[in-house]
Design a protein around this motif. Sequence first.
Motif, PDB file in Angstrom:
ATOM      1  N   HIS A 117      51.936  13.681  40.907  1.00  0.00           N
ATOM      2  CA  HIS A 117      51.428  14.956  41.416  1.00  0.00           C
ATOM      3  C   HIS A 117      49.992  14.792  41.913  1.00  0.00           C
ATOM      4  O   HIS A 117      49.614  15.366  42.949  1.00  0.00           O
ATOM      5  CB  HIS A 117      51.499  16.018  40.322  1.00  0.00           C
ATOM      6  CG  HIS A 117      50.979  17.350  40.729  1.00  0.00           C
ATOM      7  ND1 HIS A 117      51.487  18.063  41.797  1.00  0.00           N
ATOM      8  CD2 HIS A 117      49.972  18.123  40.212  1.00  0.00           C
ATOM      9  CE1 HIS A 117      50.830  19.203  41.924  1.00  0.00           C
ATOM     10  NE2 HIS A 117      49.907  19.252  40.976  1.00  0.00           N
ATOM     11  N   PHE A 118      49.179  14.017  41.199  1.00  0.00           N
ATOM     12  CA  PHE A 118      47.822  13.733  41.665  1.00  0.00           C
ATOM     13  C   PHE A 118      47.869  13.020  43.022  1.00  0.00           C
ATOM     14  O   PHE A 118      47.070  13.310  43.913  1.00  0.00           O
ATOM     15  CB  PHE A 118      47.078  12.861  40.658  1.00  0.00           C
ATOM     16  CG  PHE A 118      46.927  13.464  39.291  1.00  0.00           C
ATOM     17  CD1 PHE A 118      46.939  14.836  39.107  1.00  0.00           C
ATOM     18  CD2 PHE A 118      46.781  12.653  38.174  1.00  0.00           C
ATOM     19  CE1 PHE A 118      46.798  15.399  37.843  1.00  0.00           C
ATOM     20  CE2 PHE A 118      46.635  13.197  36.903  1.00  0.00           C
ATOM     21  CZ  PHE A 118      46.642  14.569  36.744  1.00  0.00           C
ATOM     22  N   GLY A 142      44.337  14.771  52.657  1.00  0.00           N
ATOM     23  CA  GLY A 142      44.036  13.903  53.800  1.00  0.00           C
ATOM     24  C   GLY A 142      43.919  12.433  53.499  1.00  0.00           C
ATOM     25  O   GLY A 142      43.618  11.646  54.405  1.00  0.00           O
ATOM     26  N   ALA A 143      44.148  12.021  52.268  1.00  0.00           N
ATOM     27  CA  ALA A 143      44.055  10.597  51.951  1.00  0.00           C
ATOM     28  C   ALA A 143      45.260   9.849  52.512  1.00  0.00           C
ATOM     29  O   ALA A 143      46.373  10.372  52.539  1.00  0.00           O
ATOM     30  CB  ALA A 143      43.983  10.394  50.443  1.00  0.00           C
ATOM     31  N   PHE A 154      43.797   6.571  44.224  1.00  0.00           N
ATOM     32  CA  PHE A 154      43.172   7.771  43.675  1.00  0.00           C
ATOM     33  C   PHE A 154      43.971   8.293  42.482  1.00  0.00           C
ATOM     34  O   PHE A 154      43.395   8.644  41.444  1.00  0.00           O
ATOM     35  CB  PHE A 154      43.074   8.863  44.739  1.00  0.00           C
ATOM     36  CG  PHE A 154      42.611  10.182  44.182  1.00  0.00           C
ATOM     37  CD1 PHE A 154      41.267  10.447  44.060  1.00  0.00           C
ATOM     38  CD2 PHE A 154      43.529  11.138  43.762  1.00  0.00           C
ATOM     39  CE1 PHE A 154      40.824  11.650  43.516  1.00  0.00           C
ATOM     40  CE2 PHE A 154      43.106  12.336  43.214  1.00  0.00           C
ATOM     41  CZ  PHE A 154      41.751  12.596  43.090  1.00  0.00           C
ATOM     42  N   ALA A 155      45.297   8.352  42.616  1.00  0.00           N
ATOM     43  CA  ALA A 155      46.143   8.895  41.552  1.00  0.00           C
ATOM     44  C   ALA A 155      46.000   8.081  40.273  1.00  0.00           C
ATOM     45  O   ALA A 155      45.914   8.642  39.170  1.00  0.00           O
ATOM     46  CB  ALA A 155      47.596   8.930  42.005  1.00  0.00           C
ATOM     47  N   ASP A 156      45.970   6.760  40.395  1.00  0.00           N
ATOM     48  CA  ASP A 156      45.809   5.919  39.211  1.00  0.00           C
ATOM     49  C   ASP A 156      44.469   6.181  38.525  1.00  0.00           C
ATOM     50  O   ASP A 156      44.395   6.327  37.303  1.00  0.00           O
ATOM     51  CB  ASP A 156      45.905   4.439  39.593  1.00  0.00           C
ATOM     52  CG  ASP A 156      47.328   3.999  39.910  1.00  0.00           C
ATOM     53  OD1 ASP A 156      48.277   4.667  39.448  1.00  0.00           O
ATOM     54  OD2 ASP A 156      47.488   2.987  40.611  1.00  0.00           O
ATOM     55  N   ALA A 190      34.901  10.320  47.111  1.00  0.00           N
ATOM     56  CA  ALA A 190      35.066   8.989  47.699  1.00  0.00           C
ATOM     57  C   ALA A 190      36.405   8.808  48.403  1.00  0.00           C
ATOM     58  O   ALA A 190      36.489   8.091  49.406  1.00  0.00           O
ATOM     59  CB  ALA A 190      34.916   7.926  46.611  1.00  0.00           C
ATOM     60  N   TYR A 191      37.462   9.464  47.887  1.00  0.00           N
ATOM     61  CA  TYR A 191      38.804   9.188  48.390  1.00  0.00           C
ATOM     62  C   TYR A 191      39.425  10.288  49.242  1.00  0.00           C
ATOM     63  O   TYR A 191      40.355  10.006  50.004  1.00  0.00           O
ATOM     64  CB  TYR A 191      39.751   8.911  47.207  1.00  0.00           C
ATOM     65  CG  TYR A 191      39.656   7.501  46.680  1.00  0.00           C
ATOM     66  CD1 TYR A 191      40.452   6.482  47.182  1.00  0.00           C
ATOM     67  CD2 TYR A 191      38.751   7.193  45.665  1.00  0.00           C
ATOM     68  CE1 TYR A 191      40.360   5.194  46.697  1.00  0.00           C
ATOM     69  CE2 TYR A 191      38.646   5.906  45.170  1.00  0.00           C
ATOM     70  CZ  TYR A 191      39.449   4.901  45.690  1.00  0.00           C
ATOM     71  OH  TYR A 191      39.350   3.623  45.212  1.00  0.00           O
ATOM     72  N   LEU A 192      38.926  11.505  49.139  1.00  0.00           N
ATOM     73  CA  LEU A 192      39.606  12.609  49.808  1.00  0.00           C
ATOM     74  C   LEU A 192      38.779  13.134  50.972  1.00  0.00           C
ATOM     75  O   LEU A 192      37.746  13.787  50.773  1.00  0.00           O
ATOM     76  CB  LEU A 192      39.890  13.739  48.815  1.00  0.00           C
ATOM     77  CG  LEU A 192      40.621  13.304  47.538  1.00  0.00           C
ATOM     78  CD1 LEU A 192      41.003  14.517  46.712  1.00  0.00           C
ATOM     79  CD2 LEU A 192      41.862  12.470  47.857  1.00  0.00           C
ATOM     80  N   PRO A 193      39.231  12.873  52.191  1.00  0.00           N
ATOM     81  CA  PRO A 193      38.465  13.273  53.379  1.00  0.00           C
ATOM     82  C   PRO A 193      38.135  14.759  53.423  1.00  0.00           C
ATOM     83  O   PRO A 193      37.038  15.145  53.816  1.00  0.00           O
ATOM     84  CB  PRO A 193      39.401  12.883  54.535  1.00  0.00           C
ATOM     85  CG  PRO A 193      40.257  11.800  53.983  1.00  0.00           C
ATOM     86  CD  PRO A 193      40.456  12.146  52.539  1.00  0.00           C
TER      87      PRO A 193
END
Length: 221
Positions: free
Chosen positions: A149-150, A158-159, A167-169, A204-207
């Motif tokens: 879900h993450f 947008g990733a 990112f999810a990990d 850092a990861y999500l535009p």
Amino acid sequence: MPSARTKSVTELFGLPEAPKTGRERLVAAAVELFYRNGFGAVGIDQVIATAGVTKTTFYKHFEGKGDLMVAAVHRREEWESQAWDCAVRKVAGDDPVRQLLAMLEVMDLWFNAPDFHGCMFVNTAVEFPNPHDPVHQAAAKYKQRTRDHFRDLARAAGAGAKAAETFADCFAALVEGALVLRQTQGRNDAARVVRPAAEQLVAAYLPKAAERPDRPSADGP
């Protein structure tokens, strides 16, 4: 922590739907007893008495305690998934970035609830460490779906595919770390402890986080 922020689990997540059948009453009773006391400390007779059914009803639906334990974990998953989604959306609406950080806000309330007894799925995996045990597998599947879900929220923000998986990990590791910190050390502030790292991860990861005028920052909300 201000008492105004303290809510019971019932106030925060609501109550599961009332059981209507003998099987549902057994599962509902098992969820409550196993969550509060652990699996090993609760016998079938106690569940039957709490559910208000007969042994005949029990064995009509379950071969034994093992089947009931798996059913209880699945039922807890169904309710908790819906309850968390509702609680998070009350804070964040449909915005995926807000939803990710709202999870920590909801965790903070949950960690400070007077009837908090830990994460049932972590408790289950610890009590049944064999990864081949059906009860362990039921708990592990919930944790995997939460992690996924993450990932899906990261994609919605947008990733790219690879970034969303990473990112999810990382986000799951922060969430699980907060749970361990709360359960092993009694840190009611565990969700707040990991929030700065979660905000840095999001930025850092999500535009879409970088495009927001109220974007997350390491300085906190």
